[in-house]
Scaffold this motif. Sequence first.
Motif, short mmCIF file in Angstrom:
data_model
loop_
_atom_site.label_atom_id
_atom_site.label_comp_id
_atom_site.label_asym_id
_atom_site.label_seq_id
_atom_site.Cartn_x
_atom_site.Cartn_y
_atom_site.Cartn_z
N ALA A 124 -15.94 40.93 -13.59
CA ALA A 124 -15.45 42.08 -14.29
C ALA A 124 -14.22 42.18 -14.84
CB ALA A 124 -16.01 43.61 -13.72
N LEU A 125 -13.52 41.60 -13.86
CA LEU A 125 -11.88 41.48 -13.95
C LEU A 125 -11.66 40.40 -14.74
CD1 LEU A 125 -10.53 42.45 -10.36
CD2 LEU A 125 -10.29 43.79 -12.39
N THR A 126 -12.46 39.42 -14.73
CA THR A 126 -12.43 38.08 -15.38
C THR A 126 -12.43 38.67 -16.89
OG1 THR A 126 -12.98 36.74 -13.47
CG2 THR A 126 -12.99 35.88 -15.78
N ARG A 127 -13.55 39.48 -17.22
CA ARG A 127 -13.82 39.86 -18.34
C ARG A 127 -12.62 40.64 -19.09
NH1 ARG A 127 -16.19 38.79 -23.22
NH2 ARG A 127 -17.63 40.56 -24.05
N ILE A 128 -12.26 41.63 -18.34
CA ILE A 128 -11.09 42.33 -18.82
C ILE A 128 -9.78 41.39 -18.93
CG2 ILE A 128 -9.21 44.06 -18.12
CD1 ILE A 128 -11.48 45.24 -16.19
N ALA A 129 -9.67 40.20 -18.01
CA ALA A 129 -8.55 39.64 -18.20
C ALA A 129 -8.80 38.44 -19.70
CB ALA A 129 -8.24 38.49 -17.03
N GLU A 130 -9.79 38.55 -20.10
CA GLU A 130 -9.90 37.86 -21.46
C GLU A 130 -9.26 38.67 -22.53
OE1 GLU A 130 -13.83 36.63 -22.73
OE2 GLU A 130 -14.53 36.43 -20.44
N PRO A 138 -1.94 41.34 -11.51
CA PRO A 138 -1.28 42.04 -10.58
C PRO A 138 -2.07 42.16 -9.38
CG PRO A 138 -0.55 43.11 -12.32
CD PRO A 138 -1.66 42.10 -12.93
N VAL A 139 -3.69 42.28 -9.51
CA VAL A 139 -4.49 42.49 -8.36
C VAL A 139 -5.04 41.18 -7.92
CG1 VAL A 139 -4.86 44.73 -9.18
CG2 VAL A 139 -6.46 42.74 -10.12
N CYS A 140 -4.69 39.92 -8.41
CA CYS A 140 -5.43 38.67 -8.02
C CYS A 140 -5.17 38.32 -6.72
CB CYS A 140 -4.83 37.54 -9.03
SG CYS A 140 -5.82 37.60 -10.70
N GLN A 141 -3.82 38.65 -6.32
CA GLN A 141 -3.29 38.40 -4.90
C GLN A 141 -4.10 39.24 -3.72
OE1 GLN A 141 -0.47 36.29 -3.65
NE2 GLN A 141 -2.03 36.68 -2.00
N LEU A 142 -4.42 40.32 -4.13
CA LEU A 142 -5.28 41.30 -3.21
C LEU A 142 -6.75 40.71 -3.00
CD1 LEU A 142 -6.02 44.10 -1.81
CD2 LEU A 142 -6.65 44.89 -4.07
N ILE A 143 -7.41 40.40 -4.24
CA ILE A 143 -8.46 39.80 -4.37
C ILE A 143 -8.84 38.66 -3.50
CG2 ILE A 143 -10.57 38.62 -5.73
CD1 ILE A 143 -9.51 40.90 -7.56
N ALA A 144 -7.63 37.58 -3.55
CA ALA A 144 -7.50 36.39 -2.86
C ALA A 144 -7.69 36.46 -1.43
CB ALA A 144 -6.40 35.59 -3.44
N GLU A 145 -7.31 37.53 -1.07
CA GLU A 145 -7.32 37.92 0.63
C GLU A 145 -8.84 38.09 0.91
OE1 GLU A 145 -4.66 41.12 1.55
OE2 GLU A 145 -3.14 40.02 0.08
N TYR A 146 -9.68 38.47 0.17
CA TYR A 146 -10.93 38.71 0.34
C TYR A 146 -11.94 37.47 -0.03
CZ TYR A 146 -9.13 43.42 1.34
OH TYR A 146 -8.64 44.61 2.11
N VAL A 147 -11.65 36.63 -1.00
CA VAL A 147 -12.55 35.87 -1.32
C VAL A 147 -13.18 34.89 -0.30
CG1 VAL A 147 -12.81 33.79 -2.86
CG2 VAL A 147 -11.57 35.75 -3.49
N THR A 153 -20.37 29.56 -5.45
CA THR A 153 -20.14 30.57 -6.55
C THR A 153 -18.98 31.52 -6.70
OG1 THR A 153 -22.70 30.38 -6.30
CG2 THR A 153 -21.65 32.19 -7.86
N GLU A 154 -18.79 32.09 -5.64
CA GLU A 154 -17.56 32.78 -5.49
C GLU A 154 -16.30 32.25 -5.74
OE1 GLU A 154 -15.83 36.11 -2.37
OE2 GLU A 154 -17.99 35.98 -2.43
N ARG A 155 -16.22 30.95 -5.33
CA ARG A 155 -14.83 30.15 -5.60
C ARG A 155 -14.49 30.02 -6.92
NH1 ARG A 155 -16.15 26.25 -1.96
NH2 ARG A 155 -16.60 24.62 -3.66
N ARG A 156 -15.86 29.72 -7.39
CA ARG A 156 -15.82 29.19 -8.83
C ARG A 156 -15.51 30.38 -9.73
NH1 ARG A 156 -19.64 25.95 -9.01
NH2 ARG A 156 -21.47 27.66 -9.11
N LEU A 161 -11.31 33.58 -12.60
CA LEU A 161 -10.20 34.74 -12.66
C LEU A 161 -8.87 34.43 -12.82
CD1 LEU A 161 -9.86 38.01 -12.81
CD2 LEU A 161 -9.76 37.67 -10.23
N LEU A 162 -8.42 33.46 -12.12
CA LEU A 162 -7.15 33.04 -11.96
C LEU A 162 -6.84 32.29 -13.43
CD1 LEU A 162 -6.66 31.57 -8.65
CD2 LEU A 162 -5.89 33.77 -9.35
N GLU A 163 -7.64 31.57 -13.96
CA GLU A 163 -7.52 31.03 -15.28
C GLU A 163 -7.34 32.00 -16.47
OE1 GLU A 163 -10.05 27.53 -17.61
OE2 GLU A 163 -10.18 27.54 -15.47
N GLU A 164 -8.17 33.01 -16.36
CA GLU A 164 -8.21 33.96 -17.54
C GLU A 164 -6.80 34.74 -17.49
OE1 GLU A 164 -9.58 34.35 -20.40
OE2 GLU A 164 -11.11 32.99 -20.08
N SER A 165 -6.45 34.99 -15.98
CA SER A 165 -5.48 36.04 -15.93
C SER A 165 -3.96 35.43 -15.71
CB SER A 165 -5.72 36.96 -14.63
OG SER A 165 -5.45 36.05 -13.42
#
Length: 171
Positions: A124-130, A138-147, A153-156, A161-165
Amino acid sequence: GMGLKGRVMELLRVGDEQTLGALAIREPKATRYLLGRLWDSDAAVRRCAARSLGKVAASHPEIGVDLLRRLMWALNDESATNGFFGIPAVGEIGFNDPELVAPFIAPLASLSWDDGLRPEIIRALTRIAEAAPDRVRPVCQLIAEYVDFEDPTERRAFGDLLEESGGIDES
């Protein structure tokens, strides 16, 4: 002729997003039926419903905010699994109207600790980032802590997300 609900159901069945989006913009009452279909057993129907809700939200911001509040409320409920299927709609609303979704981005990202919700949240965040990479970065760092980087599949998904944002600022 067919009632509004019947028309919505038929358009979902054939996957006619264009007509459905236009119908729902014209007749906002259709959002009721679209919302219910986010839980449909057919993934194509769920996706079509989410995309149509995104279009309605952008045309009727007051409906959009109400939808976002309800979808987030469902996620924060004891049984967050109920909210799971609403996550793509949050993404579609954000894609169509980044300003509307802006206050909900951090709360959504903060639920990334939940293994069951995280992959959908990332998508969903990737879609918003488009549409609004600056809003999501700004929220990518937070998510990285949980990935779970062990999960391909999740890594991809996180890579997308990182690419779009524009990724995590190392500054």
